[in-house]
Scaffold this motif. Structure first.
Motif, short mmCIF file in Angstrom:
data_model
loop_
_atom_site.label_atom_id
_atom_site.label_comp_id
_atom_site.label_asym_id
_atom_site.label_seq_id
_atom_site.Cartn_x
_atom_site.Cartn_y
_atom_site.Cartn_z
N ARG A 1 0.83 -1.21 0.00
CA ARG A 1 0.00 0.00 0.00
C ARG A 1 0.86 1.25 0.00
N THR B 1 0.98 9.66 -13.64
CA THR B 1 -0.20 9.61 -12.80
C THR B 1 0.02 8.70 -11.59
N GLU C 1 -0.19 9.95 -7.78
CA GLU C 1 -1.13 9.32 -6.83
C GLU C 1 -0.39 8.84 -5.58
N ALA D 1 2.53 9.92 -4.51
CA ALA D 1 3.09 11.07 -3.79
C ALA D 1 2.01 11.67 -2.89
N LYS D 2 0.81 11.84 -3.47
CA LYS D 2 -0.31 12.40 -2.70
C LYS D 2 -0.66 11.49 -1.53
N GLY E 1 2.42 11.36 0.99
CA GLY E 1 2.87 12.65 1.51
C GLY E 1 4.35 12.93 1.28
N ALA F 1 4.78 17.16 -1.66
CA ALA F 1 4.55 15.89 -2.36
C ALA F 1 4.60 16.07 -3.88
N ASP G 1 3.72 16.96 -13.36
CA ASP G 1 2.44 17.25 -12.70
C ASP G 1 1.40 16.17 -13.05
N TRP G 2 0.27 16.23 -12.36
CA TRP G 2 -0.90 15.45 -12.76
C TRP G 2 -1.24 15.79 -14.20
#
Lengths: 351, 351
Positions: free
Chosen positions: A172, A242, A246, A248-249, A252, A325, A340-341
């Protein structure tokens, strides 16, 4: 007991509204197409019983299971290296495999457009049956609906997969730590570029093939070598960029990747330039991104490279402390830029 | 961590291709719509983790599981008594329940058409969340795809359900024996007539409501009362006539039903006449057909009638020896007629 006056015409026939009616025409389509191929290829008693669902025995000692689902709306339906049929099997197997689980069973649900050639449908179903058999996964139940011409687009396929989770595995995003290494299992961008080339009618010296493949064998091999793997993800829609954003978000932490380490075929890089695409955002259907502790990275790389689907694996970057992040890339020219996204759409209906 | 500049506009906004791109717009739709409602209503940690799939622990002692899937393409999307959202939850729960299993988890996969109003999508998602919560079933994973305007029809929803099979239960067509009684759990034809009335813009003195409902509670109650039940099936597409013909074909026996015993609301019978429909072929979404030994029939009927969803249950016929496996009906006028497979289409896109 035969209840149909004549067999379906898989050469010239077309899907019509009666194939979704629940009546005799639907029963015939199920018997002569779905049951025939899925059962023949899988010695699948469960589908042959034709209840509203399928019953299966759990493997002894199974404690946790995984469920994943994907609708497939790829356009065109047939492309170099595959078609919506095998893609819909591989895609869902891979979602199950990315959790660390062993995929066992699939369901398959079809939304057909009135007028769709039965020959194409048969080709797609055979491709699914072959993909499932090669992966050792059984299609145990399904559904068929038909919509009027102009209310669908040939065929959409939704597959759902279930698998068994081995003891002690918990992949995870929250496992990701500063210092982790980031690996990819091979060349990026093949699937997206194969689709876009087909769609734009581009031809290159060598045809770029989709990389569509079932990755659960590769996953089993690398989990065997590095049981403490932190997390896996297949970079499909939205590509590598992407997945990294994801993670990184979710974790954190920031990430830095090295452009020169990212494996991309020369033909794919050239096609991306021509099509105005960035390979970092292009979909893959037979690749994975893995995060592991720095100390495990060489063993993980070796395990990947020892598998046929991981031959071109590479360590492409690492996780850094960054309260924003952000994902960044050291470019081949010595600069550093943000990854970036994806904003807006890059490749619609890629899977 | 918030990464979106402004929240989605659920009042005036519409689905666009970016919502299926894998990028930021898709992540926002998932966060602000799917995760929000499915997690809020179900305290659903699994979906909140947002991996490619969901992991769940098996109930202690679980030996067999059931998997069922259904694509929902009902038109119109909203109808008296329900909408595609709750229907897609009930439909798949019922497929799992008809096997005799206890439904536990659902996946939900959306194929959205570009331009579809976000307000309608939100209403549908909330309806799904409510239906799942009321049924005690958790939506643990999903997928979203977007197709161009004119390549879909608002929204199609594919749900897949898994459930646990109690020890010793094996409901199947091959259990059916000559002399078995045939029961239905209530009034037939409500769902199909509700949809067709809406589609044809017919109004009656009283609005006919879809019977869409989750039947696993009723199934548990009747299995408790009659553990030796032979087989169950929900008469959806193709109605009662299709279920009886499928079971006749699968068991190799004939069936005779009594027209005067078949429960149909007067309004539904009248609407069927007006619409040129036969209630025997009209879809139900909250009814079941059950077969049991003659000696168990009264206990089964009593158990059904004791449940709120089985109040109007009735014994409607029996299984007879017939090498042709025909289904016949003794009519209210004293004659006997064949109840054949549905030939052609009766009600397209009813579920």
């Amino acid at each position: 007991m035969k209840t149909y006056t004549r067999p379906l015409d898989f050469k010239h026939g077309r899907v019509d509204m009666t194939h979704g009616s629940g009546g005799r025409a639907m029963a015939q389509l199920i018997d002569e197409l779905f049951v025939k191929h899925f059962v023949k290829h899988c010695s699948n008693d469960m589908l042959a019983e034709q209840g509203d669902g399928a019953c299966f025995a759990l493997p002894a000692g199974a404690g946790r299971m995984v469920m994943a689902t994907d609708s497939h709306v790829v356009s065109p339906l047939f492309f170099p290296g595959g078609d919506i049929g095998c893609l819909s099997v591989h895609g869902t197997i891979n979602d199950v495999a990315m959790m660390g689980a062993k995929p066992l069973y699939l369901s398959a649900s079809f939304i057909l457009e009135e007028g769709f050639p039965l020959a194409d449908l048969q080709r797609i179903v055979i491709s699914m049956a072959n993909a499932a058999r090669e992966a050792g996964v059984v299609i145990i139940t399904g559904d068929t609906k038909v919509v009027e011409e102009g209310k669908g687009d040939g065929v959409f396929i939704t597959t759902t997969g279930i698998g068994v989770m081995p003891e002690g595995i918990a992949l995870r995003a929250s496992n990701i730590k500063v210092g982790d290494k980031i690996l990819v299992s091979g060349m990026l961008g093949d699937h997206g570029v194969a689709i876009m080339s087909q769609r734009e009618n581009l031809t290159f010296e060598t045809t770029i093939q989709s990389d569509t493949a079932a990755l659960h064998g590769l996953v089993a091999a690398i989990l065997d070598a590095v049981p403490n793997l932190h997390v896996l993800r297949d970079p499909t829609r939205g590509g590598l960029a992407t997945v990294l954003n994801e993670f990184a978000k979710a974790s954190g932490h920031g990430m830095v990747i090295q452009e020169k380490s990212i494996p991309v075929r020369a033909e794919v890089a050239a096609a991306c330039e021509l099509l105005g695409l960035d390979p970092l955002y292009v979909a893959n259907e037979g690749k994975l991104v893995a995060f592991c502790a720095s100390d495990d990275a060489e063993a993980l790389l070796a395990a990947m490279q020892a598998h046929p689907l991981g031959r071109d694996a590479a360590i492409i970057g690492e996780v850094i402390a960054d309260e924003h992040a952000f994902v960044q890339m050291n470019t081949a020219f010595g600069g550093r830029r943000m990854v970036d996204w994806l904003n807006g759409e890059q490749l619609p209906r890629i899977c």
